[in-house]
Design a protein around this motif. Structure first.
Motif, PDB file in Angstrom:
ATOM      1  N   ASN A 136       0.811  -1.282  -0.097  1.00  0.00           N
ATOM      2  CA  ASN A 136      -0.048   0.115   0.123  1.00  0.00           C
ATOM      3  C   ASN A 136       0.747   1.214   0.027  1.00  0.00           C
ATOM      4  O   ASN A 136       1.911   1.502   0.802  1.00  0.00           O
ATOM      5  CB  ASN A 136      -0.865   0.075   1.165  1.00  0.00           C
ATOM      6  CG  ASN A 136      -2.007  -0.967   1.310  1.00  0.00           C
ATOM      7  OD1 ASN A 136      -1.631  -2.086   1.485  1.00  0.00           O
ATOM      8  ND2 ASN A 136      -3.186  -0.667   0.665  1.00  0.00           N
TER       9      ASN A 136
ATOM     10  N   HIS B 167       5.979  -0.671   1.811  1.00  0.00           N
ATOM     11  CA  HIS B 167       4.457  -0.771   2.203  1.00  0.00           C
ATOM     12  C   HIS B 167       4.246   0.229   3.214  1.00  0.00           C
ATOM     13  O   HIS B 167       5.207   0.557   4.181  1.00  0.00           O
ATOM     14  CB  HIS B 167       4.673  -2.194   2.854  1.00  0.00           C
ATOM     15  CG  HIS B 167       3.048  -2.515   3.571  1.00  0.00           C
ATOM     16  ND1 HIS B 167       1.698  -2.453   2.936  1.00  0.00           N
ATOM     17  CD2 HIS B 167       2.585  -2.593   4.660  1.00  0.00           C
ATOM     18  CE1 HIS B 167       0.743  -2.574   3.446  1.00  0.00           C
ATOM     19  NE2 HIS B 167       1.484  -2.760   4.824  1.00  0.00           N
ATOM     20  N   MET B 168       3.235   0.955   2.824  1.00  0.00           N
ATOM     21  CA  MET B 168       2.789   2.145   3.660  1.00  0.00           C
ATOM     22  C   MET B 168       3.529   3.439   3.533  1.00  0.00           C
ATOM     23  O   MET B 168       3.647   4.299   4.354  1.00  0.00           O
ATOM     24  CB  MET B 168       2.549   1.722   4.955  1.00  0.00           C
ATOM     25  CG  MET B 168       1.340   0.582   5.434  1.00  0.00           C
ATOM     26  SD  MET B 168      -0.185   1.271   4.964  1.00  0.00           S
ATOM     27  CE  MET B 168      -0.593   2.625   5.984  1.00  0.00           C
TER      28      MET B 168
ATOM     29  N   CYS C 177       4.611   6.889   2.057  1.00  0.00           N
ATOM     30  CA  CYS C 177       3.671   7.998   2.152  1.00  0.00           C
ATOM     31  C   CYS C 177       4.391   9.299   1.583  1.00  0.00           C
ATOM     32  O   CYS C 177       5.346   9.775   1.953  1.00  0.00           O
ATOM     33  CB  CYS C 177       2.878   8.129   3.376  1.00  0.00           C
ATOM     34  SG  CYS C 177       2.103   9.766   3.469  1.00  0.00           S
TER      35      CYS C 177
ATOM     36  N   TRP D 175       7.031   2.130   5.767  1.00  0.00           N
ATOM     37  CA  TRP D 175       6.426   2.937   6.766  1.00  0.00           C
ATOM     38  C   TRP D 175       7.274   4.271   6.695  1.00  0.00           C
ATOM     39  O   TRP D 175       7.457   4.962   7.782  1.00  0.00           O
ATOM     40  CB  TRP D 175       6.468   2.281   8.150  1.00  0.00           C
ATOM     41  CG  TRP D 175       5.219   1.262   8.347  1.00  0.00           C
ATOM     42  CD1 TRP D 175       5.374  -0.005   7.808  1.00  0.00           C
ATOM     43  CD2 TRP D 175       3.707   1.715   8.527  1.00  0.00           C
ATOM     44  NE1 TRP D 175       4.114  -0.659   8.232  1.00  0.00           N
ATOM     45  CE2 TRP D 175       3.072   0.428   8.577  1.00  0.00           C
ATOM     46  CE3 TRP D 175       3.181   2.685   8.995  1.00  0.00           C
ATOM     47  CZ2 TRP D 175       1.780   0.139   8.898  1.00  0.00           C
ATOM     48  CZ3 TRP D 175       1.884   2.575   9.253  1.00  0.00           C
ATOM     49  CH2 TRP D 175       1.232   1.452   9.302  1.00  0.00           C
TER      50      TRP D 175
ATOM     51  N   LYS E 165      -0.223   3.073  14.288  1.00  0.00           N
ATOM     52  CA  LYS E 165      -0.426   2.187  13.045  1.00  0.00           C
ATOM     53  C   LYS E 165      -1.877   2.098  12.777  1.00  0.00           C
ATOM     54  O   LYS E 165      -2.156   2.074  11.664  1.00  0.00           O
ATOM     55  CB  LYS E 165       0.298   1.081  13.228  1.00  0.00           C
ATOM     56  CG  LYS E 165       1.499   0.891  13.133  1.00  0.00           C
ATOM     57  CD  LYS E 165       2.200  -0.697  12.911  1.00  0.00           C
ATOM     58  CE  LYS E 165       3.548  -0.655  12.193  1.00  0.00           C
ATOM     59  NZ  LYS E 165       4.212  -1.887  12.187  1.00  0.00           N
TER      60      LYS E 165
ATOM     61  N   LYS F 235      -3.669   3.267   9.507  1.00  0.00           N
ATOM     62  CA  LYS F 235      -4.370   2.507   8.295  1.00  0.00           C
ATOM     63  C   LYS F 235      -5.845   2.746   8.009  1.00  0.00           C
ATOM     64  O   LYS F 235      -6.237   3.035   7.040  1.00  0.00           O
ATOM     65  CB  LYS F 235      -4.234   1.015   8.982  1.00  0.00           C
ATOM     66  CG  LYS F 235      -3.015   0.241   8.988  1.00  0.00           C
ATOM     67  CD  LYS F 235      -3.012  -1.203   9.596  1.00  0.00           C
ATOM     68  CE  LYS F 235      -1.826  -1.679   9.587  1.00  0.00           C
ATOM     69  NZ  LYS F 235      -1.796  -2.903  10.318  1.00  0.00           N
TER      70      LYS F 235
END
Length: 216
Positions: free
Chosen positions: A67, A88-89, A91, A109, A206, A210
């Motif tokens: 994601n 993943h994650m 941003c 992250w 977290k 999410k």
């Protein structure tokens, strides 16, 4: 951009106005495919309004390892032969600028605060006037997992950070910090280690992150 078997799952959602100035490159999802797992122009921070200035120039490769969340008015340029990899994650906050001419890699992250920039090139040839030596025009950027990059941070070529790192607002990063250990705070122009035993409390956030970012 995707094989039909991937495209039919609608893995990428676009929100608001965005200019596609080049789509000759590749977008690769190296993770299980789910609907809306990659979001461009997501509204997950204040202010909720957009200026409508987002732009994607994709001539090289953009690799998403899970994601991925991209805020409002983000401009990304990946030239031919260059690779942008996001864990993943990972941003990008609003108004972030990314110029990728070689390689930029974000760990899992890794979050980049609003109005920051990641630029892996000097853009113009520079040289030492005494030795006549040319400085490298392009380099790499590699941010570790669980990196919290504050707002208005400039991350330039040759930057490498360890896992579990925080970078203070208005800092300039331009070298390898990975040998400084984990759980550190970097800051300044140019950035240096400010504090040990310092980290964002990811575990407490977290589930909220999410809920705010993942499209269910």
């Amino acid at each position: 951009m995707f094989p039909f078997s991937t495209a039919i799952k609608l893995p990428v959602f676009f929100y608001g106005k965005i200019r596609f100035s080049n789509l000759d490159g590749e977008m690769i999802i190296d993770a299980p495919i789910t609907k809306g797992m990659i979001g461009f122009g997501q509204h997950f921070e204040f202010p909720s309004t957009s200026k409508g200035t987002a732009e994607l120039f994709l001539q090289g490769k953009m690799i998403c390892k899970g994601n991925v969340h991209i805020g409002k008015d983000v401009c990304i340029k990946i030239i031919k032969g260059a690779v942008l990899e996001m864990g993943h994650m990972a941003c990008f906050g609003s108004d972030v600028r990314v110029v990728c001419t070689n390689k930029i890699k974000l760990g899992n992250w890794a979050g980049i605060g609003y109005q920051s920039q990641l630029v892996d090139t000097n853009s113009h040839p520079m040289f030492n006037t005494e030795t006549r030596e040319n400085y490298p025009l392009h380099g790499e950027i590699e941010l570790g997992s669980y990196n919290a990059v504050s707002n208005k941070v400039s991350i330039m070529l040759h930057t490498k950070t360890p896992n579990n790192c925080v970078i203070a607002s208005n800092s300039l990063c331009n070298k390898d910090y990975s040998n400084l250990g984990e759980n550190i705070l970097l800051g300044g122009i140019p950035a240096k280690k400010i504090k040990d035993n310092f980290n964002r409390d990811w575990e407490s956030e977290k589930e909220i992150l999410k809920q705010n970012k993942i499209i269910w």
